[in-house]
Design an enzyme around this catalytic site. Structure first.
Site, PDB file in Angstrom:
ATOM      1  N   CYS A 142     -51.285  10.917  23.951  1.00 23.37           N
ATOM      2  CA  CYS A 142     -52.420  11.453  24.710  1.00 23.37           C
ATOM      3  C   CYS A 142     -53.531  10.435  24.939  1.00 23.37           C
ATOM      4  O   CYS A 142     -54.025  10.292  26.061  1.00 23.37           O
ATOM      5  CB  CYS A 142     -52.963  12.703  24.026  1.00 23.37           C
ATOM      6  SG  CYS A 142     -53.548  12.452  22.333  1.00 23.37           S
ATOM      7  N   CYS A 174     -53.977  14.779  16.301  1.00 23.35           N
ATOM      8  CA  CYS A 174     -55.068  15.091  17.224  1.00 23.35           C
ATOM      9  C   CYS A 174     -55.329  16.596  17.246  1.00 23.35           C
ATOM     10  O   CYS A 174     -56.477  17.044  17.209  1.00 23.35           O
ATOM     11  CB  CYS A 174     -54.725  14.589  18.624  1.00 23.35           C
ATOM     12  SG  CYS A 174     -55.935  15.055  19.886  1.00 23.35           S
TER      13      CYS A 174
END
Length: 454
Positions: free
Chosen positions: A283, A116
């Site tokens: 996340c 990410c």
């Protein structure tokens, strides 16, 4: 050697008048950390814009994406800064979620947060922000970016080791992003040029130093997020700021050591999210049950559990639902009087091998897909000087690398000073150079490479 974080360096080199003309786009997630980061940037006089990155959506009622977006908008309004919503869901699925499922299907334990950061926050977000007029991007990570003078590491015995050299190529490769006609440049061979004339003098000074910036651990050892940033390319770091790198998250731990704490700042200015709890785990799964999410793409396939002497002692629900070191969710029909943990997996035979906790410690580590941020001969020299440490999980122990061998497949076989617990294939091994750099009572932990455990 005088080491400063890139954020502190920028503050020292600019006046408040100059900062009004420096545009900083900060990733605003709706959490406390990025919100305090935005507050600090504005307080220090920069022209700040918040960007909420929409990366994931789900019909699961526990998904917090909508709430996080609403919180980010609320914070921007409170701080009186503009905010935009940027949609990266398509790119995020391709770069992060597809990788996540693919690795679990292979029986590995991936780390999507690392992808990410390297593929979304500090590639798509960074590039699009620069195209739209940002001079820098910022996030609420607890990490630092340090400039190493002349591209050299100087250890305590004054031996200097060359760690980088400027790129000569001016090659640019273009990639289109989604349907919004934004051009994304691959910066591995490009010196970023800022188009705003009023900042050229500042940027020209920093461009010359582009290849000498390195990610380092944040001051808060309990919150340090440098591990998750290990795959971010060094040659874009001169466009990234971490305002929280020298802060502590926890009020008690931070202030007893003489540091400001993020929570105290949030409470003192009455941020709308000051009481919001920290997000934990992966996340994009904020609020969503991990095992349930895995089962949306991966099916259960019952198999047998074996001990380390190859005796069948139980059953499991499917190899992909277990990781090395796990001690639950499998059925043991022959109890031996001690807790049992997953030691290894045989994906082809659909077998799970379990043993006691002692069986999980190993002092040998094999990694592939190695990316060093310094020349290999320099890495080898630093290993010999006992300056290289490896970390195999976020907030994990720093373990001395005492030797390494490289085979013809570009795989590294590391020997460690002490055994590490629960080494899981698919996780990232991150190399740190640790030194005092001539300072008293403090060490800097600088990332100089990473690879994937196999």
């Amino acid at each position: 050697m005088n080491l400063q974080s890139s954020y502190q360096e920028l503050l020292d080199k600019t006046s408040k008048k100059e900062r009004k003309n420096i545009n900083i786009y900060i990733g605003l997630s709706g959490g406390v950390d990025s919100s305090v980061g935005a507050y600090l940037l504005k307080k220090d006089g920069f022209n700040v814009k918040g960007i909420y990155m929409h990366c994931f959506s789900s019909d699961d009622p526990k998904c917090r994406a909508n709430q996080n977006r609403a919180d980010a908008i609320k914070v921007a309004s409170f701080l009186k800064i503009p905010i935009e919503i940027w949609d990266f869901e398509k790119e995020y699925k391709k770069s992060v979620i597809d990788y996540f499922f693919s690795e679990y299907k292979k029986g590995n334990t991936p780390n999507p947060d690392i992808l990410c950061n390297s593929e979304i926050k500090f590639k798509l977000f960074l590039n699009q922000a620069l195209e739209k007029g940002a001079d820098y991007v910022a996030t609420g990570h607890y990490a630092k970016i340090l400039y190493l003078e002349n591209g050299k590491l100087q250890n305590t015995n004054s031996k200097q080791i060359l760690i980088s050299k400027p790129h000569d190529s001016k090659e640019i490769r273009n990639t289109s992003i989604s349907n919004n006609n934004i051009v994304c440049y691959e910066y591995s061979k490009l010196k970023i040029k800022n188009l705003k004339s009023h900042n050229n003098s500042i940027n020209d000074k920093l461009e010359e130093r582009q290849n000498h910036y390195y990610i380092a651990s944040g001051e808060d050892m309990w919150k340090d997020q440098s591990y998750f940033l290990s795959k971010v390319q060094n040659d874009v770091l001169n466009k990234i700021l971490f305002p929280l790198g020298e802060l502590y998250k926890n009020k008690i731990k931070g202030e007893t050591l003489g540091y400001k704490s993020t929570r105290k700042i949030a409470n003192s200015i009455r941020l709308p999210v000051c009481k919001k709890p920290d997000s934990t785990g992966i996340c994009f799964l904020d609020g969503i049950d991990f095992q349930q999410f895995l089962r949306t793409k991966l099916s259960e396939k019952e198999g047998n559990v074996y001990n380390l002497t190859n005796q069948k002692i139980g059953t499991h629900k499917g190899i992909c639902f277990y990781t090395i070191g796990q001690r639950h969710d499998f059925v043991i029909k022959k109890y031996i009087g001690k807790p049992l943990y997953v030691i290894r997996k045989d994906i082809k035979k659909n077998r799970l091998y379990v043993g006691t906790k002692e069986n999980l410690y190993k002092n040998k580590l094999s990694i592939n897909s190695v990316q060093l941020k310094i020349p290999e001969n320099s890495f080898n020299s630093l290993v010999g000087d006992k300056k290289i440490f490896v970390r195999i999980r976020n907030l994990g122990d720093f373990c001395h690398v005492i030797s390494f061998k490289k085979n013809k497949n570009n795989e590294f076989i590391l020997r460690l000073e002490k055994p590490l617990f629960s080494i899981a294939p698919g996780q990232f091994a991150v190399f740190y150079y640790i030194d005092t750099f001539g300072k008293k009572n403090t060490e800097e932990k600088i990332i100089i490479g990473s690879g994937v455990i196999f």
